[in-house]
Motif scaffolding. Sequence first.
Motif, PDB file in Angstrom:
ATOM      1  N   GLN A   9     -40.471 -46.596 -21.301  1.00 50.76           N
ATOM      2  CA  GLN A   9     -39.797 -48.262 -21.152  1.00 50.76           C
ATOM      3  C   GLN A   9     -40.522 -49.276 -21.591  1.00 50.76           C
ATOM      4  O   GLN A   9     -41.915 -49.316 -21.405  1.00 50.76           O
ATOM      5  N   ASN A  41     -35.553 -49.681 -25.248  1.00 50.49           N
ATOM      6  CA  ASN A  41     -36.761 -49.023 -24.903  1.00 50.49           C
ATOM      7  C   ASN A  41     -37.702 -48.857 -26.192  1.00 50.49           C
ATOM      8  O   ASN A  41     -37.394 -49.525 -27.063  1.00 50.49           O
ATOM      9  N   VAL A  73     -29.818 -46.029 -11.070  1.00 49.48           N
ATOM     10  CA  VAL A  73     -30.198 -45.213 -12.258  1.00 49.48           C
ATOM     11  C   VAL A  73     -31.763 -44.863 -12.468  1.00 49.48           C
ATOM     12  O   VAL A  73     -32.426 -45.795 -12.744  1.00 49.48           O
TER      13      VAL A  73
HETATM   14  P1  2BA Z   1     -30.928 -43.571 -21.811  1.00 49.93           P
HETATM   15  O1  2BA Z   1     -30.107 -42.901 -22.356  1.00 49.93           O
HETATM   16  O2  2BA Z   1     -30.430 -45.196 -21.475  1.00 49.93           O
HETATM   17  O3  2BA Z   1     -30.926 -43.158 -20.193  1.00 49.93           O
HETATM   18  C1  2BA Z   1     -31.371 -43.912 -19.236  1.00 49.93           C
HETATM   19  C2  2BA Z   1     -31.522 -43.287 -17.713  1.00 49.93           C
HETATM   20  O4  2BA Z   1     -30.037 -42.824 -17.316  1.00 49.93           O
HETATM   21  C3  2BA Z   1     -31.805 -41.639 -17.912  1.00 49.93           C
HETATM   22  O5  2BA Z   1     -33.456 -41.839 -17.824  1.00 49.93           O
HETATM   23  C4  2BA Z   1     -31.295 -40.860 -16.985  1.00 49.93           C
HETATM   24  O6  2BA Z   1     -31.766 -41.294 -15.556  1.00 49.93           O
HETATM   25  C5  2BA Z   1     -30.009 -41.686 -16.724  1.00 49.93           C
HETATM   26  N1  2BA Z   1     -28.890 -40.773 -17.812  1.00 49.93           N
HETATM   27  C6  2BA Z   1     -28.863 -40.688 -19.245  1.00 49.93           C
HETATM   28  N2  2BA Z   1     -27.857 -39.952 -19.428  1.00 49.93           N
HETATM   29  C7  2BA Z   1     -27.209 -39.702 -18.705  1.00 49.93           C
HETATM   30  C8  2BA Z   1     -25.784 -39.063 -18.188  1.00 49.93           C
HETATM   31  N3  2BA Z   1     -25.010 -38.602 -19.294  1.00 49.93           N
HETATM   32  N4  2BA Z   1     -25.380 -38.921 -16.969  1.00 49.93           N
HETATM   33  C9  2BA Z   1     -26.133 -39.740 -15.763  1.00 49.93           C
HETATM   34  N5  2BA Z   1     -27.519 -40.262 -16.238  1.00 49.93           N
HETATM   35  C10 2BA Z   1     -27.643 -40.264 -17.375  1.00 49.93           C
HETATM   36  P2  2BA Z   1     -34.427 -40.579 -18.428  1.00 49.93           P
HETATM   37  O7  2BA Z   1     -33.753 -39.323 -18.620  1.00 49.93           O
HETATM   38  O8  2BA Z   1     -35.541 -40.938 -18.118  1.00 49.93           O
HETATM   39  O9  2BA Z   1     -34.102 -41.146 -20.039  1.00 49.93           O
HETATM   40  C11 2BA Z   1     -34.826 -42.353 -20.699  1.00 49.93           C
HETATM   41  C12 2BA Z   1     -34.356 -42.599 -22.009  1.00 49.93           C
HETATM   42  O10 2BA Z   1     -35.069 -41.561 -22.721  1.00 49.93           O
HETATM   43  C13 2BA Z   1     -32.978 -42.661 -22.214  1.00 49.93           C
HETATM   44  O11 2BA Z   1     -32.492 -43.607 -22.225  1.00 49.93           O
HETATM   45  C14 2BA Z   1     -32.872 -42.090 -23.900  1.00 49.93           C
HETATM   46  O12 2BA Z   1     -33.443 -43.227 -24.579  1.00 49.93           O
HETATM   47  C15 2BA Z   1     -34.037 -41.165 -23.901  1.00 49.93           C
HETATM   48  N6  2BA Z   1     -33.723 -39.809 -23.873  1.00 49.93           N
HETATM   49  C16 2BA Z   1     -33.638 -39.117 -22.538  1.00 49.93           C
HETATM   50  N7  2BA Z   1     -33.333 -37.919 -22.820  1.00 49.93           N
HETATM   51  C17 2BA Z   1     -33.134 -37.616 -23.932  1.00 49.93           C
HETATM   52  C18 2BA Z   1     -32.626 -36.543 -24.843  1.00 49.93           C
HETATM   53  N8  2BA Z   1     -32.136 -35.487 -24.398  1.00 49.93           N
HETATM   54  N9  2BA Z   1     -32.571 -36.976 -26.221  1.00 49.93           N
HETATM   55  C19 2BA Z   1     -32.797 -38.135 -26.738  1.00 49.93           C
HETATM   56  N10 2BA Z   1     -33.340 -38.984 -26.121  1.00 49.93           N
HETATM   57  C20 2BA Z   1     -33.443 -39.002 -24.754  1.00 49.93           C
END
Ligand code: 2BA
Length: 91
Positions: A9, A41, A73
Motif C-alpha cells: 500500500q 498501490n 475490504v
Molecule cells: P486489489 O486487487 O485492489 O485488491 C485489494 C483487496 O481486495 C485484496 O487485498 C483483497 O482483500 C480484496 N480482493 C481482491 N480480489 C478480490 C475478490 N475477487 N473478491 C473479494 N475480495 C477481493 P490483498 O489480497 O491484500 O491484495 C492487495 C493487492 O495485491 C491487490 O489489490 C493486488 O494489486 C495485489 N494482489 C493480490 N493478490 C494478487 C495476485 N494473486 N496476483 C496479482 N496481484 C495480486
Amino acid sequence: MKLLVTIVQDQDVPALIEALMENDFRATKLASTGGFLRAGNTTLLIGVEDQRLDELLNLIKQTCKGTKQGDAVSVGGATVFSVDVERFERI
Ligand code: 2BA
C-alpha cells in the motif's frame, strides 16, 4: 537469488524503502493499480541473495500493515511473489 515482486500500500512505501536502503537491499519502485479496488498501490522489485531472503521478508512484515478500505475490504500488508532468478548481471 530470488526476485520478490512485492505489492504494498502506498502509505507503507516511504518507511519500507527507507528500511530497505538502511539494510543494504536494492529495489525498483513501480506505480501499480489493484485489479479489484482499482486503487493505486506500489510494486517493488527486490532482488535478494537466498541467504538474506528471511531477513527481507521480516523487514517487509514489520513495515507493512494491513488496512481496511471502503466497506471493510481488508487489504493485506504486502502481497509477495518470490521468483527464482536464473541469471543476474549488472553491466
Ligand atoms: P486489489 O486487487 O485492489 O485488491 C485489494 C483487496 O481486495 C485484496 O487485498 C483483497 O482483500 C480484496 N480482493 C481482491 N480480489 C478480490 C475478490 N475477487 N473478491 C473479494 N475480495 C477481493 P490483498 O489480497 O491484500 O491484495 C492487495 C493487492 O495485491 C491487490 O489489490 C493486488 O494489486 C495485489 N494482489 C493480490 N493478490 C494478487 C495476485 N494473486 N496476483 C496479482 N496481484 C495480486
